[in-house]
Design a protein around this motif. Sequence first.
Motif, PDB file in Angstrom:
ATOM      1  N   ALA A 118      55.819 -26.711  28.547  1.00  0.00           N
ATOM      2  CA  ALA A 118      56.410 -25.963  27.372  1.00  0.00           C
ATOM      3  C   ALA A 118      55.914 -24.574  27.788  1.00  0.00           C
ATOM      4  CB  ALA A 118      55.492 -26.517  26.381  1.00  0.00           C
ATOM      5  N   GLY A 119      56.694 -23.846  28.068  1.00  0.00           N
ATOM      6  CA  GLY A 119      56.547 -22.295  28.311  1.00  0.00           C
ATOM      7  C   GLY A 119      56.488 -21.255  27.083  1.00  0.00           C
ATOM      8  N   VAL A 120      55.102 -20.752  26.595  1.00  0.00           N
ATOM      9  CA  VAL A 120      55.107 -19.737  25.781  1.00  0.00           C
ATOM     10  C   VAL A 120      55.967 -18.524  25.768  1.00  0.00           C
ATOM     11  CG1 VAL A 120      53.230 -18.545  24.278  1.00  0.00           C
ATOM     12  CG2 VAL A 120      52.720 -20.686  25.388  1.00  0.00           C
ATOM     13  N   LEU A 121      56.470 -18.252  24.778  1.00  0.00           N
ATOM     14  CA  LEU A 121      57.559 -17.093  24.998  1.00  0.00           C
ATOM     15  C   LEU A 121      56.484 -15.714  24.602  1.00  0.00           C
ATOM     16  CD1 LEU A 121      60.196 -17.869  22.286  1.00  0.00           C
ATOM     17  CD2 LEU A 121      59.917 -18.298  24.836  1.00  0.00           C
ATOM     18  N   ALA A 122      56.744 -15.080  25.423  1.00  0.00           N
ATOM     19  CA  ALA A 122      55.951 -13.583  25.382  1.00  0.00           C
ATOM     20  C   ALA A 122      56.327 -12.881  23.837  1.00  0.00           C
ATOM     21  CB  ALA A 122      56.330 -12.639  26.511  1.00  0.00           C
ATOM     22  N   ASP A 123      55.267 -12.164  23.612  1.00  0.00           N
ATOM     23  CA  ASP A 123      55.688 -11.725  21.998  1.00  0.00           C
ATOM     24  C   ASP A 123      56.948 -10.765  22.083  1.00  0.00           C
ATOM     25  OD1 ASP A 123      53.117 -12.421  21.224  1.00  0.00           O
ATOM     26  OD2 ASP A 123      52.074 -10.600  21.993  1.00  0.00           O
ATOM     27  N   GLY A 124      57.583 -11.175  20.761  1.00  0.00           N
ATOM     28  CA  GLY A 124      58.756 -10.436  20.527  1.00  0.00           C
ATOM     29  C   GLY A 124      59.857 -10.699  21.537  1.00  0.00           C
ATOM     30  N   LEU A 125      59.731 -11.737  22.333  1.00  0.00           N
ATOM     31  CA  LEU A 125      60.856 -12.139  23.131  1.00  0.00           C
ATOM     32  C   LEU A 125      62.220 -12.465  22.494  1.00  0.00           C
ATOM     33  CD1 LEU A 125      61.772 -12.355  26.171  1.00  0.00           C
ATOM     34  CD2 LEU A 125      60.815 -14.477  26.042  1.00  0.00           C
TER      35      LEU A 125
ATOM     36  N   GLN B 209      48.708 -22.723  32.730  1.00  0.00           N
ATOM     37  CA  GLN B 209      49.485 -21.568  32.246  1.00  0.00           C
ATOM     38  C   GLN B 209      50.886 -21.674  32.254  1.00  0.00           C
ATOM     39  OE1 GLN B 209      48.401 -17.118  32.594  1.00  0.00           O
ATOM     40  NE2 GLN B 209      49.045 -17.863  34.729  1.00  0.00           N
ATOM     41  N   ALA B 210      51.405 -21.366  31.381  1.00  0.00           N
ATOM     42  CA  ALA B 210      53.243 -21.476  31.468  1.00  0.00           C
ATOM     43  C   ALA B 210      53.455 -20.230  30.301  1.00  0.00           C
ATOM     44  CB  ALA B 210      53.493 -22.563  30.936  1.00  0.00           C
ATOM     45  N   MET B 211      53.958 -19.111  30.853  1.00  0.00           N
ATOM     46  CA  MET B 211      54.698 -18.268  30.122  1.00  0.00           C
ATOM     47  C   MET B 211      55.956 -17.860  30.474  1.00  0.00           C
ATOM     48  SD  MET B 211      52.753 -14.565  29.220  1.00  0.00           S
ATOM     49  CE  MET B 211      51.199 -15.637  28.677  1.00  0.00           C
ATOM     50  N   ILE B 212      56.835 -17.611  29.263  1.00  0.00           N
ATOM     51  CA  ILE B 212      58.391 -17.225  29.481  1.00  0.00           C
ATOM     52  C   ILE B 212      58.365 -15.547  29.173  1.00  0.00           C
ATOM     53  CG2 ILE B 212      60.557 -17.555  28.910  1.00  0.00           C
ATOM     54  CD1 ILE B 212      59.316 -19.859  29.751  1.00  0.00           C
ATOM     55  N   PHE B 213      58.958 -14.816  30.018  1.00  0.00           N
ATOM     56  CA  PHE B 213      59.114 -13.461  29.697  1.00  0.00           C
ATOM     57  C   PHE B 213      60.331 -13.006  30.488  1.00  0.00           C
ATOM     58  CE2 PHE B 213      57.268 -13.888  33.729  1.00  0.00           C
ATOM     59  CZ  PHE B 213      57.657 -12.746  34.617  1.00  0.00           C
ATOM     60  N   ASP B 214      60.499 -11.752  30.317  1.00  0.00           N
ATOM     61  CA  ASP B 214      61.977 -10.933  30.709  1.00  0.00           C
ATOM     62  C   ASP B 214      61.757 -10.214  31.967  1.00  0.00           C
ATOM     63  OD1 ASP B 214      64.473  -9.796  31.085  1.00  0.00           O
ATOM     64  OD2 ASP B 214      64.564  -9.302  29.030  1.00  0.00           O
ATOM     65  N   SER B 215      62.225 -10.314  32.934  1.00  0.00           N
ATOM     66  CA  SER B 215      61.968  -9.588  33.992  1.00  0.00           C
ATOM     67  C   SER B 215      62.211  -8.102  33.736  1.00  0.00           C
ATOM     68  CB  SER B 215      62.693  -9.833  35.283  1.00  0.00           C
ATOM     69  OG  SER B 215      64.081  -9.907  35.107  1.00  0.00           O
ATOM     70  N   ALA B 216      63.205  -7.738  32.808  1.00  0.00           N
ATOM     71  CA  ALA B 216      63.158  -6.396  32.369  1.00  0.00           C
ATOM     72  C   ALA B 216      62.307  -5.717  31.544  1.00  0.00           C
ATOM     73  CB  ALA B 216      64.940  -6.208  31.918  1.00  0.00           C
ATOM     74  N   ASN B 217      61.450  -6.280  31.102  1.00  0.00           N
ATOM     75  CA  ASN B 217      60.393  -5.951  30.279  1.00  0.00           C
ATOM     76  C   ASN B 217      59.330  -5.150  30.853  1.00  0.00           C
ATOM     77  OD1 ASN B 217      58.484  -5.077  28.079  1.00  0.00           O
ATOM     78  ND2 ASN B 217      58.372  -7.304  27.401  1.00  0.00           N
ATOM     79  N   PRO B 218      59.386  -3.672  30.475  1.00  0.00           N
ATOM     80  CA  PRO B 218      58.540  -2.616  31.245  1.00  0.00           C
ATOM     81  C   PRO B 218      57.116  -3.268  31.096  1.00  0.00           C
ATOM     82  CG  PRO B 218      59.261  -1.596  29.412  1.00  0.00           C
ATOM     83  CD  PRO B 218      60.102  -3.128  29.509  1.00  0.00           C
ATOM     84  N   GLU B 219      56.729  -3.912  30.175  1.00  0.00           N
ATOM     85  CA  GLU B 219      55.395  -4.301  29.706  1.00  0.00           C
ATOM     86  C   GLU B 219      55.185  -5.823  29.454  1.00  0.00           C
ATOM     87  OE1 GLU B 219      54.110  -2.300  26.215  1.00  0.00           O
ATOM     88  OE2 GLU B 219      54.464  -0.285  26.869  1.00  0.00           O
ATOM     89  N   PRO B 220      55.165  -6.462  30.668  1.00  0.00           N
ATOM     90  CA  PRO B 220      55.154  -7.899  30.613  1.00  0.00           C
ATOM     91  C   PRO B 220      53.756  -8.580  30.201  1.00  0.00           C
ATOM     92  CG  PRO B 220      54.908  -7.215  32.909  1.00  0.00           C
ATOM     93  CD  PRO B 220      55.264  -6.001  32.181  1.00  0.00           C
TER      94      PRO B 220
END
Length: 311
Positions: A299-306, A187-198
């Motif tokens: 390879a980290g997958v970008l969270a939707d809409g990132l 598992q490898a996922m890229i996300f923003d810590s400020a996103n209220p819905e990770p």
Amino acid sequence: MFRMKYVLLLPVIMVLLVLVGTAAAHEEVDIVITNVWARPTTGEPPAMAGHGAHSSDATPMHSGSAFPSAAYMTIENRGAHPVALVSASTSIAAMVQIHETTVVDNVARMGEVEDGIIIPAGESAELRPGSFHIMLMDLMRDLSPGEAIALTLTFELRETDAEPMEMVVGAVVQDTPPELTDLVVTQAMIFDSANPEPPHAVEEALAGIELPEGMLAFITVENRGESDAPFAGALHMDETAPLYALIDGELFEVDEYDMGSGESAQFVVAFGALDMMGIDTGAMPFTLTLSDDRVLPVAGVLADGLHEDHP
């Protein structure tokens, strides 16, 4: 910062994203996808590189790249029913097909797999050069070594009434298969810590934990080797990034983390402020480093809409 050796009892999250289908049916699905990589589009056509055989499929295809690419991986079916990989897609290619290469009389020929790749319960399927692979055709542009792309894979759960399910995986673009096959990223996922819905998998694992600010990667790694894996840090664009181990519901920054043989671990990498608008492949490459000078490309997958949310 500290050095530690810790035996983890945390459950490993085996799937990256489950997007469709009934919950009851998909509880029976246990698919692990590892060693995902894709060929760059320079040099020989991807399906032919290294085969040493002649092929009628060697003519370049008209696209944004001189040649198509091909993606490879290992798919493990740990569930109770057969599964079939029936289709794939990616934002970087207009046409994606599941192919099989066969060699007869020293002539290699590719053909589309009509019914998908079937993986019986408890078995694995290896997509590799010269065999099953995912063809990426009509590419929007060339793929260069060191990049990463996201692939959406569609599976059917055979012998049941379950709807098809999708998983999104990241593939590192490189010339050769992964070297550290005893260390696998599940598992490898890229996300923003400020996103209220990770993403759901991230929310479950990191709920209630104070996270570093900025772009983060959430990673699950298995050590299938016979010796410890001394993780030491992470790199992105040749810049170091703090590495945190998830232990008993808390994050600990480490300068060396000895993951024992047969163990699994979950990490968070903190990249800080990053401009995601330049990423058109749905995934971002980075590297986990070990103190014995080995490296593990990820390879980290970008969270939707990132990338759309960060101009």
